[in-house]
Design a protein around this motif. Structure first.
Motif, PDB file in Angstrom:
ATOM      1  N   SER A   1       0.942  -1.191   0.026  1.00  0.00           N
ATOM      2  CA  SER A   1      -0.058   0.014  -0.032  1.00  0.00           C
ATOM      3  C   SER A   1       0.859   1.189  -0.089  1.00  0.00           C
ATOM      4  O   SER A   1       2.091   1.174   0.441  1.00  0.00           O
ATOM      5  CB  SER A   1      -0.822   0.066   1.253  1.00  0.00           C
ATOM      6  OG  SER A   1      -0.065   0.170   2.188  1.00  0.00           O
ATOM      7  N   PRO A   2       0.262   2.461  -0.208  1.00  0.00           N
ATOM      8  CA  PRO A   2       1.204   3.501  -0.547  1.00  0.00           C
ATOM      9  C   PRO A   2       1.752   3.999   0.961  1.00  0.00           C
ATOM     10  O   PRO A   2       2.895   4.425   1.340  1.00  0.00           O
ATOM     11  CB  PRO A   2       0.097   4.868  -0.644  1.00  0.00           C
ATOM     12  CG  PRO A   2      -0.818   3.984  -1.340  1.00  0.00           C
ATOM     13  CD  PRO A   2      -1.034   2.578  -0.801  1.00  0.00           C
ATOM     14  N   GLU A   3       1.041   3.428   2.191  1.00  0.00           N
ATOM     15  CA  GLU A   3       1.700   3.561   3.397  1.00  0.00           C
ATOM     16  C   GLU A   3       2.858   2.674   3.677  1.00  0.00           C
ATOM     17  O   GLU A   3       3.609   3.220   4.585  1.00  0.00           O
ATOM     18  CB  GLU A   3       0.638   3.480   4.446  1.00  0.00           C
ATOM     19  CG  GLU A   3      -0.655   4.360   4.551  1.00  0.00           C
ATOM     20  CD  GLU A   3      -1.623   4.228   3.513  1.00  0.00           C
ATOM     21  OE1 GLU A   3      -1.534   3.202   2.762  1.00  0.00           O
ATOM     22  OE2 GLU A   3      -2.296   5.410   3.170  1.00  0.00           O
ATOM     23  N   GLN A   4       2.965   1.761   3.056  1.00  0.00           N
ATOM     24  CA  GLN A   4       4.149   0.955   3.187  1.00  0.00           C
ATOM     25  C   GLN A   4       5.253   1.273   2.238  1.00  0.00           C
ATOM     26  O   GLN A   4       6.358   0.853   2.282  1.00  0.00           O
ATOM     27  CB  GLN A   4       3.789  -0.701   2.996  1.00  0.00           C
ATOM     28  CG  GLN A   4       2.795  -1.130   3.967  1.00  0.00           C
ATOM     29  CD  GLN A   4       2.295  -2.603   3.323  1.00  0.00           C
ATOM     30  OE1 GLN A   4       1.739  -2.561   2.451  1.00  0.00           O
ATOM     31  NE2 GLN A   4       2.744  -3.384   4.166  1.00  0.00           N
ATOM     32  N   ALA A   5       5.079   2.373   1.279  1.00  0.00           N
ATOM     33  CA  ALA A   5       6.325   2.529   0.368  1.00  0.00           C
ATOM     34  C   ALA A   5       7.596   2.996   1.026  1.00  0.00           C
ATOM     35  O   ALA A   5       8.476   2.628   0.620  1.00  0.00           O
ATOM     36  CB  ALA A   5       5.565   3.931  -0.482  1.00  0.00           C
ATOM     37  N   LEU A   6       7.437   3.600   2.217  1.00  0.00           N
ATOM     38  CA  LEU A   6       8.654   4.145   2.733  1.00  0.00           C
ATOM     39  C   LEU A   6       9.195   3.109   3.907  1.00  0.00           C
ATOM     40  O   LEU A   6      10.151   3.248   4.199  1.00  0.00           O
ATOM     41  CB  LEU A   6       8.481   5.699   3.317  1.00  0.00           C
ATOM     42  CG  LEU A   6       8.373   6.730   2.371  1.00  0.00           C
ATOM     43  CD1 LEU A   6       8.112   7.982   2.931  1.00  0.00           C
ATOM     44  CD2 LEU A   6       9.679   6.866   1.475  1.00  0.00           C
ATOM     45  N   ALA A   7       8.225   2.263   4.301  1.00  0.00           N
ATOM     46  CA  ALA A   7       8.572   1.270   5.176  1.00  0.00           C
ATOM     47  C   ALA A   7       9.380   1.773   6.430  1.00  0.00           C
ATOM     48  O   ALA A   7      10.501   1.336   7.007  1.00  0.00           O
ATOM     49  CB  ALA A   7       9.550   0.150   4.684  1.00  0.00           C
TER      50      ALA A   7
ATOM     51  N   PRO B   1      19.630  -4.122  10.047  1.00  0.00           N
ATOM     52  CA  PRO B   1      19.474  -3.047   8.921  1.00  0.00           C
ATOM     53  C   PRO B   1      18.302  -2.177   8.970  1.00  0.00           C
ATOM     54  O   PRO B   1      18.412  -0.905   8.862  1.00  0.00           O
ATOM     55  CB  PRO B   1      19.626  -3.813   7.656  1.00  0.00           C
ATOM     56  CG  PRO B   1      20.198  -5.110   8.166  1.00  0.00           C
ATOM     57  CD  PRO B   1      19.810  -5.377   9.379  1.00  0.00           C
ATOM     58  N   ARG B   2      17.038  -2.527   9.275  1.00  0.00           N
ATOM     59  CA  ARG B   2      15.893  -1.858   9.294  1.00  0.00           C
ATOM     60  C   ARG B   2      16.054  -0.760  10.526  1.00  0.00           C
ATOM     61  O   ARG B   2      15.490   0.382  10.652  1.00  0.00           O
ATOM     62  CB  ARG B   2      14.522  -2.828   9.435  1.00  0.00           C
ATOM     63  CG  ARG B   2      13.406  -1.783   9.585  1.00  0.00           C
ATOM     64  CD  ARG B   2      13.135  -0.908   8.233  1.00  0.00           C
ATOM     65  NE  ARG B   2      12.803  -1.542   7.145  1.00  0.00           N
ATOM     66  CZ  ARG B   2      11.880  -2.324   7.013  1.00  0.00           C
ATOM     67  NH1 ARG B   2      10.600  -2.371   7.420  1.00  0.00           N
ATOM     68  NH2 ARG B   2      11.594  -3.236   5.702  1.00  0.00           N
ATOM     69  N   GLU B   3      16.595  -1.232  11.795  1.00  0.00           N
ATOM     70  CA  GLU B   3      16.845  -0.256  12.861  1.00  0.00           C
ATOM     71  C   GLU B   3      17.746   0.735  12.426  1.00  0.00           C
ATOM     72  O   GLU B   3      17.476   1.806  12.711  1.00  0.00           O
ATOM     73  CB  GLU B   3      17.272  -0.956  14.009  1.00  0.00           C
ATOM     74  CG  GLU B   3      16.379  -2.014  14.888  1.00  0.00           C
ATOM     75  CD  GLU B   3      16.919  -2.625  16.006  1.00  0.00           C
ATOM     76  OE1 GLU B   3      17.622  -3.505  15.828  1.00  0.00           O
ATOM     77  OE2 GLU B   3      16.520  -2.361  17.098  1.00  0.00           O
ATOM     78  N   ILE B   4      18.720   0.615  11.890  1.00  0.00           N
ATOM     79  CA  ILE B   4      19.728   1.593  11.363  1.00  0.00           C
ATOM     80  C   ILE B   4      19.121   2.418  10.408  1.00  0.00           C
ATOM     81  O   ILE B   4      19.493   3.638  10.448  1.00  0.00           O
ATOM     82  CB  ILE B   4      21.021   0.887  10.805  1.00  0.00           C
ATOM     83  CG1 ILE B   4      21.765   0.295  11.927  1.00  0.00           C
ATOM     84  CG2 ILE B   4      21.987   1.798  10.181  1.00  0.00           C
ATOM     85  CD1 ILE B   4      22.866  -0.652  11.680  1.00  0.00           C
ATOM     86  N   ALA B   5      18.227   1.897   9.453  1.00  0.00           N
ATOM     87  CA  ALA B   5      17.592   2.740   8.597  1.00  0.00           C
ATOM     88  C   ALA B   5      16.638   3.833   9.172  1.00  0.00           C
ATOM     89  O   ALA B   5      16.581   4.884   8.785  1.00  0.00           O
ATOM     90  CB  ALA B   5      16.636   1.884   7.450  1.00  0.00           C
TER      91      ALA B   5
ATOM     92  N   PRO C   1       1.481   9.574   5.591  1.00  0.00           N
ATOM     93  CA  PRO C   1       0.941   8.524   6.667  1.00  0.00           C
ATOM     94  C   PRO C   1       2.068   7.522   6.823  1.00  0.00           C
ATOM     95  O   PRO C   1       1.625   6.561   7.733  1.00  0.00           O
ATOM     96  CB  PRO C   1      -0.387   7.969   5.769  1.00  0.00           C
ATOM     97  CG  PRO C   1      -0.493   8.716   4.681  1.00  0.00           C
ATOM     98  CD  PRO C   1       0.648   9.599   4.377  1.00  0.00           C
ATOM     99  N   SER C   2       2.966   7.393   5.898  1.00  0.00           N
ATOM    100  CA  SER C   2       4.185   6.313   6.445  1.00  0.00           C
ATOM    101  C   SER C   2       4.817   6.619   7.791  1.00  0.00           C
ATOM    102  O   SER C   2       5.095   5.857   8.466  1.00  0.00           O
ATOM    103  CB  SER C   2       5.135   6.540   5.306  1.00  0.00           C
ATOM    104  OG  SER C   2       5.054   6.324   4.209  1.00  0.00           O
ATOM    105  N   LEU C   3       4.433   7.930   8.220  1.00  0.00           N
ATOM    106  CA  LEU C   3       5.263   8.189   9.341  1.00  0.00           C
ATOM    107  C   LEU C   3       4.590   7.909  10.808  1.00  0.00           C
ATOM    108  O   LEU C   3       3.390   8.426  10.757  1.00  0.00           O
ATOM    109  CB  LEU C   3       5.651   9.779   9.421  1.00  0.00           C
ATOM    110  CG  LEU C   3       6.112  10.358  10.704  1.00  0.00           C
ATOM    111  CD1 LEU C   3       7.654   9.693  10.992  1.00  0.00           C
ATOM    112  CD2 LEU C   3       6.343  11.859  10.669  1.00  0.00           C
TER     113      LEU C   3
END
Lengths: 413, 413
Positions: free
Chosen positions: B15-21, B175-179, B226-228
């Motif tokens: 979904s668009p909300e997941q785009a930035l993960a 890696p995700r935490e560092i991101a 809304p990703s945030l």
């Protein structure tokens, strides 16, 4: 100068900074310390170690950022106050806290653990084999701290835990403490008024909350001038903490980026920190005209808060206030919407004991300051909660918050 | 639909909300839980009780406001996660946390103490006489909480304290935490750029800090959409925390209403919260041209930070980084200006273990994230400290903060 001198004496005048007296006086801090010292004497304790940051502030006025580095107040039974601090707090403690001496250790964990150094200090004071009290078994911090207990580093002392000593003293507020909470409520009121003004359809939670908090804080600073010291906090705040529309049905939602829209129920929160003291103001507001259902829950909530106000009388147990409200809840078929007790004490901390809760039998006394905030929560529709800060008097309560509570005054947009 | 179907299959699209993960995925949360569960198995513990709010967030993603009301995660050795929460957090926990079940008690203290109810829950799970672990002897809160220990309410269980289990897991970031920390650093950088822009002679600390924080936060919200999710915190912040002019010589000063004037040294701080993760950016700035003395200390501080950067290598103990800087301090006759160790880990919390401290022998490993912030403090003149957030790689470090560090870039007004 003698009494017979003919030179007219200029009376001592407070400096402009003292004009508003927005602080706890040194005299009052000394009274607090002496009260603890005399309790230590009557319990045959030679000294007490305080790790609790709120207790350190209460007894010395020293406000600091608690970290992984242990920080303690050692108060002896003859009322000598020693600060035990990491090197980076040495000057800060000496300049802003009422200590007789400040002892600094280099760093945590350092080459010798700070708790071992605290033991050294107690040995220097010849207290190592004495009866000693402490507010906790050892220092505690979630910020990566690890270390031994007092009893491990000083096993020859006879340790007694008195975790609630200062908390009990803090329950009854002095006139000056109540004055500081009243001052806090004034700036919380301004922040809330701005919050309401900026709450319009399409506005974003964070925008409205930031602007209201910013403008109220700057006005607070300009109005009070150098008399104002926060000693914790950053001024005045108002916001929603995510309690917007259906999300307001979560009593402890957290901040999100919700956009206000017509028909939303809003649950707000506002306050300010003045020399370490806080107040609590919360209101239920509506974006546009409420529906009949929203109006009904709002009216029930206001009536429920009135029940609570009426029930607060010195001499009664705290539990009775909650019981009166619980009876209202059941009488009006609101059990499904009930989420929490009626309120809590507050002052230096946002929540303090005692609580208006069926399980808290502490007797209500003049000088206690409470939030009064029974709520109604309807999933899908929203939350309904006002919170007011009141001081208990000889005969009832005095309101420290004064923002309008009626529905007509709480419609935005 | 079978593999032989001729209808072209639409690939699953985020979904668009997941785009930035901008979040920790459910998969990663489940990995964290399973790691704990398997450690419990290998230690022959049937379950573990977590009271620590950071651990609850780390294992389930549930961010909440800790209060006097006990809240716990019970994780069984077969990886079943139960939330034990006060009634007012029930829906909030169910909607935002990765729990298999949410059990709510009415209120604290209530007619039956929450710790007795937690014992009831463990008995329902048939764990009452089993070997159980806990991260603390009981619930703890400074907000007026009082109550028994786990061992008091469930004496037949065999209790083991594992206070550091999750803290140890948190030391190595994925890696995700560092991101997420890198994303935080981006918005801290914006807030800091605005802070510098608004830092002019005559400006008031609180005004500058509020405006920079407000504008950076709104830009963050508009940019990420809304990703945030903050999951703690309120967006981006930048400020001085009272570290202005001579007051900047106090490493942990607290916010005051200081007005900036020509010649002031400023020590700043900036960051942002992104799905519970934080970064740290601090800079030494000058209002107008620095004096030769100020320039000298600034240059020494920058050189000292370089020494620290060079010393951070995987496989070395954390202590070596501090030792390298301490040698620099002595070599340059700076002992009188030394106040604290070189830095600390960070992530969900602003300070985490391990520490760049002579007393911390933990080995530096790839995936650790640290602040690097050796400082020089000269009473009467000011403080000199940059803080950068770096991630440890296989061969050295990667900078997550990137604000200019040279003197020419840090002059305001």
């Amino acid at each position: 100068m003698t009494a017979t001198s003919t030179t007219p004496r200029t009376p001592a005048r407070p400096s402009p900074e003292q004009a508003l007296a927005l602080r706890i006086s040194e005299t009052e801090l000394r009274q607090r310390r002496r009260r603890v010292a005399s309790e230590l004497q009557s319990r045959d304790q030679r000294a007490m170690v305080f790790f609790n940051a709120t207790s350190v502030f209460y007894l010395t006025g020293f406000a600091f950022i608690p970290t992984e580095r242990p920080l303690a107040l050692v108060l002896t039974d003859d009322d000598r106050a020693l600060a035990f601090v990491p090197r980076l707090e040495q000057e800060h403690a000496a300049e802003t806290g009422l200590f007789d001496d400040v002892r600094a250790y280099p760093e945590y964990p350092g080459e010798r653990h700070p708790m071992a150094r605290l033991a050294d200090l107690l040995r220097d004071l010849r207290l190592h084999d004495q009866p000693l009290a402490a507010d906790a078994p050892g220092y505690a911090s979630g910020w990566g701290y690890d270390g031994p207990r007092l009893a491990d580093v000083l096993p020859d002392a006879r340790w007694t835990l008195l975790p609630k000593l200062v908390e009990t003293h803090r329950m009854i507020k002095s006139p000056r403490e109540i004055a500081l909470i009243r001052e806090s409520a004034r700036w919380g009121n301004l922040a809330h008024a701005l919050l309401q003004e900026y709450s319009r359809p399409g506005a974003v939670e964070t925008d409205v909350a930031f602007r209201a908090s910013y403008e109220a804080t700057m006005t607070m600073i300009r109005t009070l001038g150098p008399s104002l010291e926060f000693r914790g906090g950053k001024g005045a705040t108002a916001g929603f903490r995510g309690q917007i529309g259906p999300n307001s049905a979560l009593p402890h939602a957290i901040t999100r980026n919700i956009r206000l829209k017509p028909g939303d129920v809003l649950v707000t929160g506002a306050g300010a920190t003045v020399w370490g003291y806080n107040s609590e103001l919360e209101r239920t507001m509506f974006v546009g005209e409420p529906t009949p259902e929203q109006r009904r829950y709002f009216d029930l909530m206001v009536a429920m808060q009135e029940v609570a106000f009426e029930a607060i009388r010195p001499g009664r147990p705290c539990a009775e206030v909650d019981r009166a409200v619980q009876a209202f809840v059941d009488r009006h078929g609101l059990r499904e919407t009930w989420r929490h007790h009626v309120g809590h004490a507050l002052g230096i901390l946002g929540h303090e004991a005692p609580f208006f809760d069926v399980g808290h039998e502490t007797v209500i006394q003049p000088g206690m300051v409470f939030s009064v905030e029974p709520g109604i929560y309807v999933p899908g529709l929203g939350g309904f909660r006002h919170s007011d800060t009141v001081a208990v008097t000889e005969s009832g309560i005095e309101f420290l918050t004064y923002y309008p509570r009626d529905l007509g005054s709480l419609i935005c947009g």
